[in-house]
Design a protein around this motif. Structure first.
Motif, PDB file in Angstrom:
ATOM      1  N   GLU A 156      24.911  38.137  48.074  1.00  9.32           N
ATOM      2  CA  GLU A 156      26.109  37.851  48.886  1.00  9.32           C
ATOM      3  C   GLU A 156      27.427  37.934  48.125  1.00  9.32           C
ATOM      4  O   GLU A 156      28.471  37.574  48.661  1.00  9.32           O
ATOM      5  N   MET A 157      27.407  38.303  46.850  1.00 10.35           N
ATOM      6  CA  MET A 157      28.677  38.532  46.145  1.00 10.35           C
ATOM      7  C   MET A 157      29.206  39.881  46.616  1.00 10.35           C
ATOM      8  O   MET A 157      28.584  40.924  46.396  1.00 10.35           O
ATOM      9  N   PRO A 158      30.361  39.848  47.317  1.00 12.49           N
ATOM     10  CA  PRO A 158      30.846  41.086  47.937  1.00 12.49           C
ATOM     11  C   PRO A 158      31.233  42.160  46.925  1.00 12.49           C
ATOM     12  O   PRO A 158      31.528  41.869  45.779  1.00 12.49           O
ATOM     13  N   GLN A 203      39.979  34.571  48.511  1.00 15.14           N
ATOM     14  CA  GLN A 203      38.810  35.428  48.608  1.00 15.14           C
ATOM     15  C   GLN A 203      37.611  35.022  47.765  1.00 15.14           C
ATOM     16  O   GLN A 203      36.522  35.529  47.973  1.00 15.14           O
ATOM     17  N   CYS A 204      37.818  34.146  46.853  1.00 17.68           N
ATOM     18  CA  CYS A 204      36.721  33.813  45.943  1.00 17.68           C
ATOM     19  C   CYS A 204      36.340  32.333  46.012  1.00 17.68           C
ATOM     20  O   CYS A 204      35.186  31.973  45.793  1.00 17.68           O
ATOM     21  N   ALA A 205      37.358  31.492  46.292  1.00 14.98           N
ATOM     22  CA  ALA A 205      37.154  30.042  46.173  1.00 14.98           C
ATOM     23  C   ALA A 205      36.064  29.520  47.106  1.00 14.98           C
ATOM     24  O   ALA A 205      35.350  28.581  46.747  1.00 14.98           O
ATOM     25  N   ASN A 206      35.921  30.131  48.276  1.00 19.36           N
ATOM     26  CA  ASN A 206      34.899  29.672  49.230  1.00 19.36           C
ATOM     27  C   ASN A 206      33.537  29.589  48.583  1.00 19.36           C
ATOM     28  O   ASN A 206      32.770  28.674  48.837  1.00 19.36           O
ATOM     29  N   CYS A 207      33.230  30.595  47.778  1.00 21.88           N
ATOM     30  CA  CYS A 207      31.929  30.604  47.119  1.00 21.88           C
ATOM     31  C   CYS A 207      32.000  30.007  45.711  1.00 21.88           C
ATOM     32  O   CYS A 207      31.186  29.177  45.337  1.00 21.88           O
ATOM     33  N   HIS A 208      33.013  30.451  44.926  1.00 19.26           N
ATOM     34  CA  HIS A 208      33.042  30.073  43.504  1.00 19.26           C
ATOM     35  C   HIS A 208      33.678  28.710  43.253  1.00 19.26           C
ATOM     36  O   HIS A 208      33.683  28.241  42.119  1.00 19.26           O
ATOM     37  N   GLY A 209      34.195  28.093  44.323  1.00 21.33           N
ATOM     38  CA  GLY A 209      34.810  26.775  44.157  1.00 21.33           C
ATOM     39  C   GLY A 209      36.288  26.895  43.869  1.00 21.33           C
ATOM     40  O   GLY A 209      36.726  27.856  43.238  1.00 21.33           O
TER      41      GLY A 209
HETATM   42  C1  HEC Z   1      30.266  35.018  49.555  1.00 26.24           C
HETATM   43  C2  HEC Z   1      30.239  34.395  48.289  1.00 26.24           C
HETATM   44  C3  HEC Z   1      31.046  34.985  47.168  1.00 26.24           C
HETATM   45  C4  HEC Z   1      32.352  35.384  47.182  1.00 26.24           C
HETATM   46  C5  HEC Z   1      33.330  35.362  48.333  1.00 26.24           C
HETATM   47  C6  HEC Z   1      32.654  35.818  45.845  1.00 26.24           C
HETATM   48  N1  HEC Z   1      31.559  35.699  45.052  1.00 26.24           N
HETATM   49 FE1  HEC Z   1      31.430  36.185  43.091  1.00 26.24          FE
HETATM   50  N2  HEC Z   1      29.475  35.775  43.091  1.00 26.24           N
HETATM   51  C7  HEC Z   1      28.762  35.243  44.151  1.00 26.24           C
HETATM   52  C8  HEC Z   1      27.389  35.072  43.773  1.00 26.24           C
HETATM   53  C9  HEC Z   1      26.288  34.510  44.638  1.00 26.24           C
HETATM   54  C10 HEC Z   1      27.278  35.518  42.453  1.00 26.24           C
HETATM   55  C11 HEC Z   1      26.037  35.545  41.569  1.00 26.24           C
HETATM   56  C12 HEC Z   1      25.310  36.847  41.704  1.00 26.24           C
HETATM   57  C13 HEC Z   1      23.955  36.813  41.061  1.00 26.24           C
HETATM   58  O1  HEC Z   1      23.264  35.768  41.149  1.00 26.24           O
HETATM   59  O2  HEC Z   1      23.594  37.832  40.464  1.00 26.24           O
HETATM   60  C14 HEC Z   1      28.615  35.934  42.059  1.00 26.24           C
HETATM   61  C15 HEC Z   1      28.921  36.450  40.795  1.00 26.24           C
HETATM   62  C16 HEC Z   1      30.199  36.702  40.367  1.00 26.24           C
HETATM   63  C17 HEC Z   1      30.543  37.083  39.028  1.00 26.24           C
HETATM   64  C18 HEC Z   1      29.566  37.275  37.890  1.00 26.24           C
HETATM   65  C19 HEC Z   1      29.309  35.949  37.227  1.00 26.24           C
HETATM   66  C20 HEC Z   1      28.334  35.990  36.090  1.00 26.24           C
HETATM   67  O3  HEC Z   1      27.806  34.918  35.762  1.00 26.24           O
HETATM   68  O4  HEC Z   1      28.099  37.065  35.512  1.00 26.24           O
HETATM   69  C21 HEC Z   1      31.894  37.207  38.984  1.00 26.24           C
HETATM   70  C22 HEC Z   1      32.750  37.555  37.769  1.00 26.24           C
HETATM   71  C23 HEC Z   1      32.391  36.923  40.304  1.00 26.24           C
HETATM   72  N3  HEC Z   1      31.344  36.633  41.109  1.00 26.24           N
HETATM   73  C24 HEC Z   1      33.730  36.961  40.654  1.00 26.24           C
HETATM   74  C25 HEC Z   1      34.166  36.838  41.955  1.00 26.24           C
HETATM   75  C26 HEC Z   1      35.523  37.023  42.355  1.00 26.24           C
HETATM   76  C27 HEC Z   1      36.686  37.327  41.418  1.00 26.24           C
HETATM   77  C28 HEC Z   1      35.569  36.846  43.694  1.00 26.24           C
HETATM   78  C29 HEC Z   1      36.768  36.986  44.607  1.00 26.24           C
HETATM   79  C30 HEC Z   1      37.524  38.196  44.499  1.00 26.24           C
HETATM   80  C31 HEC Z   1      34.232  36.534  44.135  1.00 26.24           C
HETATM   81  N4  HEC Z   1      33.412  36.551  43.064  1.00 26.24           N
HETATM   82  C32 HEC Z   1      33.890  36.280  45.442  1.00 26.24           C
HETATM   83  C33 HEC Z   1      29.272  34.937  45.386  1.00 26.24           C
HETATM   84  C34 HEC Z   1      30.551  35.204  45.823  1.00 26.24           C
END
Ligand code: HEC
Length: 489
Positions: free
Chosen positions: A92-94, A43-49
């Motif tokens: 786009e962070m869900p 659920q996270c790797a697609n975006c966060h690597g």
């Molecule tokens: C569709 C893309 C996407 C997915 C899927 C996603 N993220 Fe993110 N996430 C982002 C983006 C883009 C940001 C940065 C938001 C911003 O710029 O304010 C972010 C920010 C975050 C942050 C805050 C980082 C910071 O620097 O404060 C966390 C923690 C995080 N995500 C965890 C997760 C986790 C855990 C999951 C899976 C359960 C997840 N994300 C899934 C796109 C995604």
């Protein structure tokens, strides 16, 4: 430069793994497993690597790395949990709160912490001392040299008068060491010890008045049979050395076997420490059953306190509770294998193994509850959540904790004179971490940590010698840490 590690923040958290948003975004519908590593990959790797290194969203928004020290929205546990819970939909962070229970959000935070620590560790060149080569330390340079070789999994070491020392090996041997030479043969008369898995022969500690009374205290996994079945409990005895044998043995603590006929499981504890007033403290792990730690009617998951002959002091916190084991001093412990008194304040500290993450250093107080398994900073070994709470009324917070786990083992405060700047600081051994740590504690808080060295193998104990050197128990040798030759730093 040796690494300095800042103390970990004690913070609360929560969070959860949600599927629907990711499923919608990527047209997949991964099944939830409740395991943080799998949830992350799905659920996270697609975006966060794949490795939390950051990247881009499908629409081209920048996704931050979760590994560096820059946080857009705060890097403490609660802030990370909040980011996951509420998301940043405009970027786009869900939003995950609808689909990820708080417990799973908590596990995800622990997973992120663990992966960050592993990544950052990979960037550091740790000291891995070789004999006779000077190593730079933050406060002191030092040399580590093999003191006694040809030992097998030494568990404990204690210094005796007359340039002698005594050492236990996990497999059940006790050796005398004289002028830095190990005796050819182990002591005879040592009781049989169960030594498979985590069981073994553990601590050896001389009575504070050893020079006059000759008593040595031992803790070990005592192999017993109950109705034909093998049972094994932590036992504490004392005895004296005469002509290469352990004689005059007396039982100091033994749990009544008939009450615990099914005791299997890991986590034996096995550390012993004396206070200044004639009490012996010793630890027993919860034997792989967390409920034991909260149950005052069983000895497992506790630190105990008795007189030097095993009698129960009247002022033990539960001595008058007919349902409690009267030797209990503190409870809610998982597997304490480090136990040491501060040489100045007289405070008792314990180091205990957490599950996956959440190894703890605790200031042990009379009658206090250290919370296992109700509160913890760790999760299950498979990455699933154990609980979403890290704090609760009536339960103590650790002085510090370590995620990922180091598998903390023996520890001692340094009170020698060879390293003046180390005086009264704590030195902690670790098994999986293979680290020797120096820990500076001020007003009950860890203010500095240094990894003195790493990767010489599992370390079970560290203790100061009468010569002011530090002695470290490595897998096949005892090493001596002393100042580098030449002008001391
Ligand atoms: C569709 C893309 C996407 C997915 C899927 C996603 N993220 Fe993110 N996430 C982002 C983006 C883009 C940001 C940065 C938001 C911003 O710029 O304010 C972010 C920010 C975050 C942050 C805050 C980082 C910071 O620097 O404060 C966390 C923690 C995080 N995500 C965890 C997760 C986790 C855990 C999951 C899976 C359960 C997840 N994300 C899934 C796109 C995604």
């Amino acid at each position: 430069m040796p690494p300095t590690l800042r103390p970990t923040f004690p913070a609360l958290v929560i969070l959860a793994a949600a599927l629907a948003p990711a499923g919608l975004l990527f047209g997949q519908n991964p099944r939830p497993t409740g395991k943080a590593n799998e949830a992350y990959a799905q659920q996270c790797a697609n975006c966060h690597g794949k490795k939390l290194e950051g990247g881009q969203t499908p629409a081209g928004n920048k996704v931050p790395s979760l590994l560096d020290d820059e946080w857009l929205h705060g890097g403490d546990d609660e802030s990370i949990a909040r980011s996951i819970r509420n998301g940043y939909p405009e970027k786009e962070m869900p939003v995950w709160s609808a689909t990820m229970p708080e417990k799973e959000i908590r596990a995800m935070v622990i997973y992120i912490r663990e992966q960050r620590a592993l990544f950052q560790r990979g960037l550091i060149q740790f000291n891995k001392p070789q004999d006779s080569v000077t190593v730079k330390g933050e406060l002191h340079d030092y040399q580590l040299n093999t003191w006694v070789g040809e030992v097998t999994e030494p568990w404990s070491l204690a210094f005796l008068p007359g340039h002698r020392a005594i050492m236990t090996e996990k497999r059940g041997n006790v050796f005398l060491i004289e002028n830095g030479k190990r005796a050819e043969k182990p002591l005879t008369g040592v009781p049989p010890v169960e030594s498979t898995g985590q069981a073994g022969l553990y601590d050896v500690v001389p009575h504070p008045d050893f020079a006059r009374n000759g008593w040595l205290y031992f803790a070990f996994a005592d192999p017993q049979k109950y109705e034909g079945k093998a049972v094994c409990l932590t036992k504490v005895i004392r005895g004296k050395i005469r002509d290469g044998a352990l004689v005059d043995q007396e039982t100091i603590y033994q749990a009544p076997l008939a009450k615990y006929p099914k005791s299997g499981g890991p986590h034996f504890g096995g550390r012993i420490a004396f206070d200044q007033n004639g009490h012996v403290f010793f630890s027993i792990g919860e034997r792989g059953n967390g409920a034991n730690a909260q149950d005052l009617s069983v000895p497992m998951g506790k630190v105990h306190r008795v007189f030097d002959d095993g009698r129960v002091p009247d002022d033990n916190p539960f001595a008058k509770d007919p349902k409690a084991v009267p030797t209990i001093w503190s409870y809610g412990h998982r597997n304490p294998q480090g136990l040491a008194f501060h040489p100045v304040t007289g405070q008792l500290f314990d180091a205990e193994h957490g599950p996956r993450g959440g190894d703890e250093l605790n200031l042990v107080g009379k009658g206090k509850n250290y919370g296992w398994p109700v509160i913890t900073y760790g999760m299950n070994y498979d990455g699933s959540a154990m609980t979403d709470i890290t704090a609760k009324e009536g339960m103590e917070q650790p002085v510090t904790y370590w995620t990922p786990s180091l598998a903390v083992c023996g520890m001692n405060f340094y009170s020698g004179n060879l390293f003046p700047k180390w005086k009264n600081q704590l030195f902690l051994a670790s098994l999986v971490g293979e680290e020797l740590r120096r820990i500076e504690i001020k007003d009950g808080k860890v203010v500095a940590q240094e990894i003195l060295f790493k990767n010489l193998g599992r370390i079970r104990h560290v203790i100061g010698g009468p010569d002011g050197a530090l002695y470290v128990l490595l897998p096949t040798r005892i090493a001596r840490i002393a100042p580098a030759a030449g002008p001391s730093s």
